[in-house]
Every structure is written in structure tokens, then in C-alpha cells.
Design a protein around this motif. Sequence first.
Motif, PDB file in Angstrom:
ATOM      1  N   CYS A 195      -4.517  11.145  -3.607  1.00  0.00           N
ATOM      2  CA  CYS A 195      -3.706  11.324  -2.387  1.00  0.00           C
ATOM      3  C   CYS A 195      -4.148  10.346  -1.313  1.00  0.00           C
ATOM      4  O   CYS A 195      -3.333   9.620  -0.748  1.00  0.00           O
ATOM      5  N   ALA A 196      -5.438  10.326  -1.016  1.00  0.00           N
ATOM      6  CA  ALA A 196      -5.948   9.426   0.026  1.00  0.00           C
ATOM      7  C   ALA A 196      -6.098   8.033  -0.591  1.00  0.00           C
ATOM      8  O   ALA A 196      -5.796   7.823  -1.775  1.00  0.00           O
ATOM      9  N   HIS A 253       1.119   4.285  -2.664  1.00  0.00           N
ATOM     10  CA  HIS A 253       1.000   5.728  -2.380  1.00  0.00           C
ATOM     11  C   HIS A 253       2.120   6.486  -3.101  1.00  0.00           C
ATOM     12  O   HIS A 253       1.887   7.542  -3.691  1.00  0.00           O
ATOM     13  N   ASP A 311      -7.841  21.302   8.463  1.00  0.00           N
ATOM     14  CA  ASP A 311      -7.523  22.066   7.252  1.00  0.00           C
ATOM     15  C   ASP A 311      -8.614  23.127   7.015  1.00  0.00           C
ATOM     16  O   ASP A 311      -8.332  24.315   6.812  1.00  0.00           O
ATOM     17  N   GLY A 358       0.163  10.591  -0.199  1.00  0.00           N
ATOM     18  CA  GLY A 358      -0.570  10.125   0.985  1.00  0.00           C
ATOM     19  C   GLY A 358      -1.642  11.112   1.391  1.00  0.00           C
ATOM     20  O   GLY A 358      -1.641  12.278   0.948  1.00  0.00           O
ATOM     21  N   SER A 388       0.715   9.694   5.626  1.00  0.00           N
ATOM     22  CA  SER A 388      -0.640   9.127   5.650  1.00  0.00           C
ATOM     23  C   SER A 388      -1.107   9.034   7.106  1.00  0.00           C
ATOM     24  O   SER A 388      -0.483   9.598   8.002  1.00  0.00           O
ATOM     25  N   GLY A 389      -2.207   8.299   7.306  1.00  0.00           N
ATOM     26  CA  GLY A 389      -2.727   8.178   8.661  1.00  0.00           C
ATOM     27  C   GLY A 389      -1.809   7.381   9.572  1.00  0.00           C
ATOM     28  O   GLY A 389      -1.779   7.601  10.782  1.00  0.00           O
ATOM     29  N   GLY A 390      -1.054   6.443   9.001  1.00  0.00           N
ATOM     30  CA  GLY A 390      -0.206   5.587   9.832  1.00  0.00           C
ATOM     31  C   GLY A 390       1.280   5.748   9.583  1.00  0.00           C
ATOM     32  O   GLY A 390       2.092   5.133  10.282  1.00  0.00           O
ATOM     33  N   PRO A 429     -12.955  12.428  10.187  1.00  0.00           N
ATOM     34  CA  PRO A 429     -11.495  12.376  10.302  1.00  0.00           C
ATOM     35  C   PRO A 429     -10.908  13.778  10.447  1.00  0.00           C
ATOM     36  O   PRO A 429     -11.393  14.734   9.846  1.00  0.00           O
ATOM     37  N   GLY A 430      -9.850  13.860  11.236  1.00  0.00           N
ATOM     38  CA  GLY A 430      -9.361  15.154  11.688  1.00  0.00           C
ATOM     39  C   GLY A 430      -8.651  16.010  10.661  1.00  0.00           C
ATOM     40  O   GLY A 430      -8.763  17.238  10.700  1.00  0.00           O
ATOM     41  N   GLY A 431      -7.894  15.378   9.758  1.00  0.00           N
ATOM     42  CA  GLY A 431      -7.087  16.157   8.810  1.00  0.00           C
ATOM     43  C   GLY A 431      -7.896  17.176   8.034  1.00  0.00           C
ATOM     44  O   GLY A 431      -7.629  18.384   8.091  1.00  0.00           O
ATOM     45  N   PRO A 432      -8.917  16.703   7.300  1.00  0.00           N
ATOM     46  CA  PRO A 432      -9.700  17.657   6.508  1.00  0.00           C
ATOM     47  C   PRO A 432     -10.401  18.698   7.381  1.00  0.00           C
ATOM     48  O   PRO A 432     -10.567  19.859   6.975  1.00  0.00           O
ATOM     49  N   GLU A 439      -2.000  10.952  12.125  1.00  0.00           N
ATOM     50  CA  GLU A 439      -2.473  10.664  13.487  1.00  0.00           C
ATOM     51  C   GLU A 439      -2.497  11.953  14.306  1.00  0.00           C
ATOM     52  O   GLU A 439      -3.417  12.176  15.100  1.00  0.00           O
ATOM     53  N   HIS A 446       0.824  -1.219   0.000  1.00  0.00           N
ATOM     54  CA  HIS A 446       0.000   0.000   0.000  1.00  0.00           C
ATOM     55  C   HIS A 446       0.863   1.276   0.000  1.00  0.00           C
ATOM     56  O   HIS A 446       0.535   2.258  -0.679  1.00  0.00           O
ATOM     57  N   PHE A 477      -2.934  14.940  13.196  1.00  0.00           N
ATOM     58  CA  PHE A 477      -4.111  15.705  12.756  1.00  0.00           C
ATOM     59  C   PHE A 477      -5.380  15.112  13.384  1.00  0.00           C
ATOM     60  O   PHE A 477      -6.222  15.839  13.921  1.00  0.00           O
ATOM     61  N   ASP A 478      -5.507  13.771  13.308  1.00  0.00           N
ATOM     62  CA  ASP A 478      -6.742  13.132  13.779  1.00  0.00           C
ATOM     63  C   ASP A 478      -6.919  13.283  15.288  1.00  0.00           C
ATOM     64  O   ASP A 478      -8.014  13.596  15.770  1.00  0.00           O
TER      65      ASP A 478
HETATM   66  O1  KG4 Z   1      -3.358   7.892   2.945  1.00  0.00           O
HETATM   67  P1  KG4 Z   1      -4.593   7.882   3.758  1.00  0.00           P
HETATM   68  O2  KG4 Z   1      -5.911   8.133   3.069  1.00  0.00           O
HETATM   69  O3  KG4 Z   1      -4.765   6.556   4.544  1.00  0.00           O
HETATM   70  C1  KG4 Z   1      -3.704   5.859   5.116  1.00  0.00           C
HETATM   71  O4  KG4 Z   1      -3.018   5.112   4.387  1.00  0.00           O
HETATM   72  O5  KG4 Z   1      -3.509   6.076   6.330  1.00  0.00           O
HETATM   73  O6  KG4 Z   1      -4.384   8.992   4.899  1.00  0.00           O
HETATM   74  C2  KG4 Z   1      -5.369   9.272   5.847  1.00  0.00           C
HETATM   75  C3  KG4 Z   1      -4.904  10.446   6.684  1.00  0.00           C
HETATM   76  C4  KG4 Z   1      -5.833  10.720   7.864  1.00  0.00           C
HETATM   77  O7  KG4 Z   1      -5.039  10.854   9.031  1.00  0.00           O
HETATM   78  C5  KG4 Z   1      -6.481  12.050   7.484  1.00  0.00           C
HETATM   79  O8  KG4 Z   1      -6.833  12.841   8.596  1.00  0.00           O
HETATM   80  C6  KG4 Z   1      -5.367  12.702   6.668  1.00  0.00           C
HETATM   81  O9  KG4 Z   1      -4.861  11.640   5.887  1.00  0.00           O
HETATM   82  N1  KG4 Z   1      -5.862  13.788   5.821  1.00  0.00           N
HETATM   83  C7  KG4 Z   1      -5.478  15.072   5.962  1.00  0.00           C
HETATM   84  C8  KG4 Z   1      -6.211  15.837   5.019  1.00  0.00           C
HETATM   85  N2  KG4 Z   1      -7.021  14.963   4.338  1.00  0.00           N
HETATM   86  C9  KG4 Z   1      -6.793  13.715   4.842  1.00  0.00           C
HETATM   87  N3  KG4 Z   1      -4.580  15.638   6.797  1.00  0.00           N
HETATM   88  C10 KG4 Z   1      -4.408  16.974   6.699  1.00  0.00           C
HETATM   89  N4  KG4 Z   1      -5.094  17.769   5.858  1.00  0.00           N
HETATM   90  C11 KG4 Z   1      -5.989  17.253   4.987  1.00  0.00           C
HETATM   91  N5  KG4 Z   1      -6.651  18.036   4.150  1.00  0.00           N
END
Ligand code: KG4
Length: 339
Positions: free
Chosen positions: A304-305, A115, A188, A273, A140-142, A182-185, A168, A111, A170-171
Amino acid sequence: MLVLGIETSCDETAVALVRDGREVLCSLISSQVDLHAPFGGVVPELASRQHLEALPLLLEEALRVTSLRWADIDAVAGTYGPGLASSLLIGFSSAKALAFRLGKPLCAVNHMEAHIYSMFLNPECPLPSTLGPVLVLVVSGGHTNLVRMPGPGHYQGVGHTLDDAAGEAFDKGAKLMGLGYPGGPLIDRTAQGHAVGPIPFPRSRGKAGDGAYTFSFSGLKTFLRYYLRDHPLSGSAMELGMLAASYQEAIVDALVSGCDAMLLPGESLAAVGGVSLNRTLRSRLKALADQRAIRLHLSAPAYCADNAAMVAGLAGTGQGIWGDAAFALDVDPSLEVPG
Ligand code: KG4
Ligand code: ZN
């Protein structure tokens, strides 16, 4: 080569059809955000059950929207790690079963490598063979890693986090601020248009003894917890916006500083990511690239995600694990970023 990609490593069920590694014929994602939101995070049992329901529907939908038939598919690619074991199992077992049933080759995909490959799905990005050396920020998230890619399929890890990943941070930060999941968006969006305030969020980072760059985000989260205990939010949108902007700035600062410290002469810069969707991060990386007079390669927002186009794309270039070796693989929840 037409590759069917399947991705179920976490909470998105995704299917894509990609020709020759670059041409995305369709990329379908069934998000589970609403399912997990009430729990403030991904519930593994719910995620795998939802993958099981959504995957057959997405597979049929992919053929329908592209007017293709099963027989048109040349290979099946599936993510085998890292991620949640119960989620990975649904997608990877399905990829194995489909490849077996269709009599087509199977490709097992990491995975995180997918990415990294996602930058090549951006039509503005040169082909892997002509890109040249690049430093990739994988966020990414992890995972939070810096990976040098001297050429396609070659990776050297040169940076990692000592504790939490940027996603993490961000979340968890969004949860503490009461913004939700989820916290990131959400951070943002909340930070948009707000100035960074005078809150001294820690910016721990540096080079380890072996020359690798180390990030650390757990102190930041702890600082936020104590800050909120001592300065409870009043309900003012202005105050929350300033807090989100300041917290975001601390994370972005750390990531951009890592890129700045590790970029070698002749390298271009890339970011991939879910966290690379972050608007402040994207503009700060652009400023760094402009200052160094180098090119910046960002994945297109759609890739990206988590998505399956990056999985099918990587396989379409011949990378990943193929044949009997792929069939013999089990899912690997703790698979690492290559390098
Ligand atoms: O790559 P991804 O979709 O999944 C993994 O492989 O983990 O990443 C998910 C992460 C989450 O922590 C989410 O909060 C973050 O990406 N994320 C963001 C934004 N959009 C998603 N973090 C910051 N700003 C954003 N706009
Ligand atoms: Zn991911």
C-alpha cells in the motif's frame, strides 16, 4: 521477465525484484521515518542524501537474498515522478545508469500508476486481463483521486481533491493533535477502539459541473485547529481517542461517499496508496462493496505505502515508458495520476 525496480520518490528507498509482473522475489524498503520525525515532515535534502547512501546497499542486498546475479535481470524500472525532485533524481538516475551498464532496457514508471498496479500484487486479485472494469480510489500522501480503469493500462480520472490530499489531512491533523509524524498510522492507532464523538467535522464533497467528483479536506483541518483552540486537550486518552476517531471518520466518510457516488454498474472497487492501509477505510469500503454485491480489491498491506515491487510489477506487464524514450526523460516532480 525479471525486472529490477527502484523507487525513491519521497522518503522511502526501495528496491524489488519481480518476475512477470506478479511474482515478488524480494521487496526491500529502507524507511527514513526516524530521520525526518524530529522535523515533523520530510526534509528533502536529508531524504536525497539518505537515498544515495541506502540505494547501493539495498541493490546488493536484493541480489544476495534472491541468490541472483546482475546478468539475470532482464530490465530495470525506475520511478520518474511525481515526488520530490531531489529524491526522484537519485533513484531514476541510478535506474538509467544500471540499465545502461547492464545493457538492458529501461522502463520509466509513473509512481501513481504503480500505486494503482499494486492491487495486482495481491494474489487474490485477478490478472489485469481478467479483472474487468474497476473504480480505483487512489489515496496517498499527495494524491486523492478516483480513477476508472476499464481495462489494463486504460485510465479515466473521475475524481480529485480541490485542496489537501487525504494523507495530508491525516498528517496535518495528527500534528495538531500532538500525535507526531507520520500522522496516518498514529491517528489509525489512537482511534482504535474509540467511538466517534459528536464533533461536527465538515464533510465537504460533491460533483463538479463536469461530472467529476471533488473532495476537499482543508476545511476539516481548519475546523480541527479551531476546535482544539476552544477545547484544549486535557491529557485524557479517552478524549484523544474520541477526537482521533471522529476526525478519521470524517476523512473516511468523504472517501467512501466518493466511491459510492461514482461506482458504475458492472464495476468492481479498488483502493490503493498509503492511506488505504487505514483499517476503518478498509472495513467501510468492504461494507460498501458487500452492499453493492461487488468485489473489493485492496493492495496487500506490504504494497500500500511506497515500495518498489509495484514499480517492477507494472514494468513487468510491459506498461510504463520504455527504450530511448525512457532514457530521454527527466524526472517530473508534478507528474499526475494517469487519466
Ligand atoms: O502512498 P504513500 O506511502 O506515499 C505517497 O505516495 O504519498 O502514502 C503516505 C501517506 C501518508 O500521508 C501517511 O500518513 C498515510 O499514507 N498513511 C495512513 C496510514 N498509513 C499511512 N493514513 C491513514 N491510516 C493509515 N493507517
Ligand atoms: Zn506513494
